[in-house]
Motif scaffolding. Structure first.
Motif, PDB file in Angstrom:
ATOM      1  N   VAL A  11      -2.306  35.659 -35.574  1.00 27.50           N
ATOM      2  CA  VAL A  11      -1.282  36.360 -36.358  1.00 27.50           C
ATOM      3  C   VAL A  11      -0.154  36.796 -35.435  1.00 27.50           C
ATOM      4  O   VAL A  11      -0.385  37.331 -34.347  1.00 27.50           O
ATOM      5  N   THR A  12       1.060  36.536 -35.875  1.00 28.71           N
ATOM      6  CA  THR A  12       2.244  36.868 -35.090  1.00 28.71           C
ATOM      7  C   THR A  12       2.665  38.315 -35.336  1.00 28.71           C
ATOM      8  O   THR A  12       3.035  38.678 -36.443  1.00 28.71           O
ATOM      9  N   LEU A  13       2.579  39.126 -34.294  1.00 30.28           N
ATOM     10  CA  LEU A  13       3.161  40.476 -34.295  1.00 30.28           C
ATOM     11  C   LEU A  13       4.194  40.495 -33.171  1.00 30.28           C
ATOM     12  O   LEU A  13       4.163  41.326 -32.273  1.00 30.28           O
ATOM     13  N   ASN A  14       5.117  39.539 -33.220  1.00 28.53           N
ATOM     14  CA  ASN A  14       5.962  39.285 -32.048  1.00 28.53           C
ATOM     15  C   ASN A  14       7.385  39.793 -32.170  1.00 28.53           C
ATOM     16  O   ASN A  14       8.297  39.267 -31.542  1.00 28.53           O
ATOM     17  N   THR A  15       7.597  40.824 -32.984  1.00 26.46           N
ATOM     18  CA  THR A  15       8.891  41.506 -32.953  1.00 26.46           C
ATOM     19  C   THR A  15       8.804  42.689 -32.003  1.00 26.46           C
ATOM     20  O   THR A  15       7.712  43.147 -31.653  1.00 26.46           O
ATOM     21  N   ILE A  16       9.961  43.174 -31.587  1.00 23.16           N
ATOM     22  CA  ILE A  16       9.980  44.420 -30.822  1.00 23.16           C
ATOM     23  C   ILE A  16       9.879  45.585 -31.795  1.00 23.16           C
ATOM     24  O   ILE A  16      10.299  45.495 -32.944  1.00 23.16           O
ATOM     25  N   LEU A  17       9.294  46.681 -31.327  1.00 23.16           N
ATOM     26  CA  LEU A  17       8.988  47.824 -32.181  1.00 23.16           C
ATOM     27  C   LEU A  17       9.907  49.001 -31.877  1.00 23.16           C
ATOM     28  O   LEU A  17      10.325  49.202 -30.734  1.00 23.16           O
ATOM     29  N   TYR A  18      10.173  49.788 -32.925  1.00 18.05           N
ATOM     30  CA  TYR A  18      10.831  51.069 -32.741  1.00 18.05           C
ATOM     31  C   TYR A  18       9.757  52.157 -32.672  1.00 18.05           C
ATOM     32  O   TYR A  18       8.622  51.960 -33.130  1.00 18.05           O
ATOM     33  N   ASP A  19      10.128  53.305 -32.118  1.00 14.70           N
ATOM     34  CA  ASP A  19       9.149  54.384 -31.937  1.00 14.70           C
ATOM     35  C   ASP A  19       8.464  54.775 -33.243  1.00 14.70           C
ATOM     36  O   ASP A  19       7.262  55.030 -33.273  1.00 14.70           O
ATOM     37  N   GLU A  20       9.243  54.798 -34.329  1.00 11.54           N
ATOM     38  CA  GLU A  20       8.654  55.229 -35.604  1.00 11.54           C
ATOM     39  C   GLU A  20       7.706  54.177 -36.190  1.00 11.54           C
ATOM     40  O   GLU A  20       7.044  54.443 -37.209  1.00 11.54           O
ATOM     41  N   GLU A  21       7.606  53.007 -35.561  1.00  7.15           N
ATOM     42  CA  GLU A  21       6.748  51.940 -36.076  1.00  7.15           C
ATOM     43  C   GLU A  21       5.458  51.746 -35.282  1.00  7.15           C
ATOM     44  O   GLU A  21       4.568  51.005 -35.709  1.00  7.15           O
ATOM     45  N   THR A  22       5.338  52.391 -34.129  1.00  5.18           N
ATOM     46  CA  THR A  22       4.217  52.074 -33.251  1.00  5.18           C
ATOM     47  C   THR A  22       2.867  52.438 -33.868  1.00  5.18           C
ATOM     48  O   THR A  22       1.891  51.711 -33.666  1.00  5.18           O
ATOM     49  N   GLU A  23       2.804  53.528 -34.623  1.00  2.58           N
ATOM     50  CA  GLU A  23       1.515  53.882 -35.232  1.00  2.58           C
ATOM     51  C   GLU A  23       1.138  52.891 -36.336  1.00  2.58           C
ATOM     52  O   GLU A  23      -0.031  52.553 -36.514  1.00  2.58           O
ATOM     53  N   GLN A  24       2.136  52.411 -37.082  1.00  7.03           N
ATOM     54  CA  GLN A  24       1.866  51.363 -38.073  1.00  7.03           C
ATOM     55  C   GLN A  24       1.387  50.087 -37.390  1.00  7.03           C
ATOM     56  O   GLN A  24       0.476  49.407 -37.881  1.00  7.03           O
ATOM     57  N   ALA A  25       1.992  49.776 -36.262  1.00  5.45           N
ATOM     58  CA  ALA A  25       1.587  48.581 -35.513  1.00  5.45           C
ATOM     59  C   ALA A  25       0.174  48.735 -34.965  1.00  5.45           C
ATOM     60  O   ALA A  25      -0.625  47.782 -34.976  1.00  5.45           O
ATOM     61  N   ARG A  26      -0.150  49.928 -34.513  1.00  2.00           N
ATOM     62  CA  ARG A  26      -1.506  50.200 -34.016  1.00  2.00           C
ATOM     63  C   ARG A  26      -2.530  49.985 -35.140  1.00  2.00           C
ATOM     64  O   ARG A  26      -3.585  49.383 -34.945  1.00  2.00           O
ATOM     65  N   GLU A  27      -2.187  50.464 -36.329  1.00  2.00           N
ATOM     66  CA  GLU A  27      -3.062  50.279 -37.486  1.00  2.00           C
ATOM     67  C   GLU A  27      -3.172  48.804 -37.867  1.00  2.00           C
ATOM     68  O   GLU A  27      -4.234  48.326 -38.250  1.00  2.00           O
ATOM     69  N   ALA A  28      -2.059  48.068 -37.731  1.00  6.26           N
ATOM     70  CA  ALA A  28      -2.078  46.637 -38.038  1.00  6.26           C
ATOM     71  C   ALA A  28      -3.056  45.900 -37.129  1.00  6.26           C
ATOM     72  O   ALA A  28      -3.803  45.023 -37.579  1.00  6.26           O
ATOM     73  N   VAL A  29      -3.078  46.252 -35.851  1.00  6.20           N
ATOM     74  CA  VAL A  29      -4.007  45.620 -34.912  1.00  6.20           C
ATOM     75  C   VAL A  29      -5.445  45.896 -35.342  1.00  6.20           C
ATOM     76  O   VAL A  29      -6.290  44.986 -35.361  1.00  6.20           O
ATOM     77  N   ARG A  30      -5.723  47.132 -35.701  1.00  7.98           N
ATOM     78  CA  ARG A  30      -7.083  47.474 -36.134  1.00  7.98           C
ATOM     79  C   ARG A  30      -7.473  46.704 -37.390  1.00  7.98           C
ATOM     80  O   ARG A  30      -8.592  46.198 -37.512  1.00  7.98           O
ATOM     81  N   ASP A  31      -6.533  46.605 -38.342  1.00  7.37           N
ATOM     82  CA  ASP A  31      -6.827  45.906 -39.600  1.00  7.37           C
ATOM     83  C   ASP A  31      -7.062  44.408 -39.368  1.00  7.37           C
ATOM     84  O   ASP A  31      -7.968  43.810 -39.957  1.00  7.37           O
TER      85      ASP A  31
END
Length: 611
Positions: A68-88
């Motif tokens: 799965v591609t999670l290959n965009t750069i992240l903003y600070d307000e998105e990092t917790e959502q991204a962390r949850e995406a990895v877990r899911d």
């Protein structure tokens, strides 16, 4: 069954959604890559967690992996959502995630397997060695690499898995280092929102502001086709061969995947030290031919260094396959010298004397004569292309295309077992009171026929072995029930055997490949910034998405050189009037300065104050 001592090769296909993923798997993919609902570099190709889970369940039956591609750069307000995406995604059974933002290293609590996206600009052995020290399992190499450079990287990092694009659209810029879309429209390629600036039209100006070339797609490239170089790429160290196209439909993906699958199969047949990383036989009702699917003309790009011209400024849409030349055009009918069978509704393309494209649909066909849908008059000798092949599209999209796992069945007294081609086994038994069969003629053939009724399952009976001395009578209903239970058990065993394994331990090397980071490192959040600072990197400028440059900025660096494509190369050509000095591009809003580094054979495009 693959030998454990062979070197595994992987064909990696794109999937914009689960239906395309299934088509890719059926066509012979060893792995598929697809986007999640967020954080993928194709914002319009996201998939729900439920759909990704369904793809994983189907793929793992064949030993096919799902990335799965999670290959965009992240903003600070998105990092917790991204962390949850990895877990899911970890919970969904995904085999790896593809990333460019180093924030994922900071928040990978589940040790999810990480692949370094081509967006991370993996173009040197120093960068690949750094990812190896960091603990990444795989690096997706930059598309601009030559075969020789890939070979050198493999020698320097023999334990690192190397993935390389082999087919599809090319970015004009080095991936992850293109800011032209952001500059023009505010839509960032590093955020999955590229506005396709390299397919737009520009004027080429000299240093006096005079127009040298007007309204041309000067940054547009042909499509990549490395099929003739697969063997050399394998020998150079590539283990995963990636097809571009996460926006492409199922027909395109099925055709291109089947084509490259056949090439890799042929190589493995001749070279027994190599084998495919998945198993199963693709049963297709078409002969794959990549020229019959979307393409802008083909190039091997930079695989052998600077050679052919890679640009295609005349046409950014599909050219298709050359089908023959015009014999005559008379009374509304075009006679063609062709071996291709044409059909009504096919799309035909040709280029006029000024290299302008013209197209039409076929209304009627009579042998080698066609009647176009509109009045056209291509001169005799004009080369025609078919860019819409109606009958072929039906074949490549057919539900009859499938993939089957060969099984050997063993029948004993009251027992039935299946052994799949990868060695996985499952068995079941019945308490039905068996009796000796009174009619023994055709006994084995009847059993094969009944046990082989595997219908919509992924299995195909290749052989039946009777393990009992007597010939027992099995009612069809009893065999059907045993067959059903055995299939279900074998599916469970395959899924268990092929489930994702995540044991990646990430380290933090003491130093990066440079001690200073500017906007080209795409540092867009505090987690990523912290990551680089711990390695002694001075972050002098954040990503342009968060801190727009105030000065002139390099918006693109490219191996697709405009000078080379138009025959005005500073090293190879005699320059025409107006081309001796600096060159500029202009669109309807901005003017850009072009710079040419002949020592590395690259072109760069810079923002400047409007002229």
């Amino acid at each position: 069954m693959n030998s454990p001592n062979t070197r595994k090769l992987e064909l990696l296909a794109p999937a914009r959604d689960k239906d395309v993923a299934f088509a890719a798997i059926n066509a012979g993919a060893d792995a598929v890559y697809m986007g999640f609902e967020k954080f993928g570099a194709r914002a319009s190709a996201g998939n729900s967690l439920q759909d990704i889970g369904q793809v994983v369940s189907y793929a793992h039956l064949f030993g096919v992996k799902v990335y799965v591609t999670l290959n965009t750069i992240l903003y600070d307000e998105e990092t917790e959502q991204a962390r949850e995406a990895v877990r899911d995604l970890y919970a969904a059974g995904v085999d790896a995630i593809i990333v460019q933002d180093m924030a994922y290293v900071q928040m990978n609590e589940c040790n999810m397997t990480l692949h370094a996206s081509t967006q991370a600009d993996n173009s040197t052995k120093e960068k690949v060695k750094w990812f190896e020290k960091l603990g990444f399992q795989r690096v997706v190499l930059a598309r601009e690499m030559t075969i020789g450079q890939i070979r050198d990287i493999h020698k320097a990092c023999p334990d690192m898995e190397l993935e390389f694009f082999v087919h599809g659209a090319l970015c004009c810029s080095f991936s992850g280092r293109c800011y032209l879309s952001l500059y023009q429209s505010g839509r960032s390629a590093n955020r999955g929102e590229c506005c396709q600036s390299c397919r737009s039209r520009y004027d080429l100006l000299d240093d006096k502001g005079e127009t040298l070339i007007k309204d041309s797609c000067l940054l547009s490239t042909k499509d990549f086709n490395a099929s003739a170089k697969i063997e050399e790429l394998i020998e150079a160290g590539v283990v995963s061969f990636k097809i571009e196209g996460r926006l492409k439909d199922a027909g395109y993906v099925s055709n291109v995947t089947a084509y490259y699958s056949s090439l890799i199969d042929k190589f493995c047949t001749k070279n027994k030290q190599y084998s495919r990383s998945s198993y199963g036989k693709s049963i297709l009702n078409f002969v794959p031919d990549v020229s019959r699917s979307f393409n802008r003309g083909f190039t091997i790009f930079n695989l052998e260094g600077k050679g052919e011209k890679t640009g295609n400024p005349a046409f950014t849409k599909s050219i298709g396959k050359a089908i023959g030349r015009v014999v005559e055009c008379k009374n509304g009918t075009i006679t063609i010298n062709t071996k291709e069978k044409l059909h009504p509704s096919d799309g035909i393309l040709f280029f006029d004397r000024n290299d302008n494209p013209e197209g039409f649909l076929v209304n009627e066909v009579s042998g080698s004569c066609i009647r176009p849908s509109r009045k056209v008059n291509p001169p005799a000798g004009t080369l025609l292309y078919r860019n819409k092949d109606t009958e072929f599209e039906k074949l490549i999209c057919s539900k009859e295309n499938k993939r089957k796992i060969g099984i050997v069945a063993h029948l004993g007294k009251g027992t039935l077992s299946f052994e799949a081609e990868n060695g996985t086994k499952a068995s079941t038994e019945t308490d039905f009171n068996l009796e000796i069969c009174s009619k023994q003629e055709g006994y084995i053939d009847n059993l094969k026929r009944q046990i082989g009724k595997l219908g919509s399952t992924v299995f195909e009976l290749t052989d039946l072995v009777c393990d009992c001395q007597e010939k027992y009578f099995y009612p069809n209903s009893v065999l059907a029930e045993m067959r059903r239970r055995c299939c279900e058990k074998l599916e469970r065993e395959l899924l268990s055997k092929n489930s994702a394994v995540h044991s990646q331990k990430l380290n933090k090397p003491s130093e990066y490949i440079t001690d200073k980071a500017d906007y080209r490192e795409n540092i867009s959040n505090s987690l990523s910034e912290e990551f680089y600072r711990t390695m002694g990197v001075s972050v002098e400028q954040k990503a342009l998405e968060t801190a727009p440059a105030r000065e002139e900025t390099e918006l693109m660096r490219s191996k697709n050189c405009i000078r080379y494509n138009i025959g005005q190369c500073l090293k190879r050509d005699k320059l025409s009037k107006g081309f001796e000095g600096r060159l500029f591009l202009r669109d309807n809003k901005h003017t850009y300065r072009l710079e040419f580094d002949c020592s590395s054979c690259t072109m760069s495009l810079w923002s400047i104050k409007d002229r």
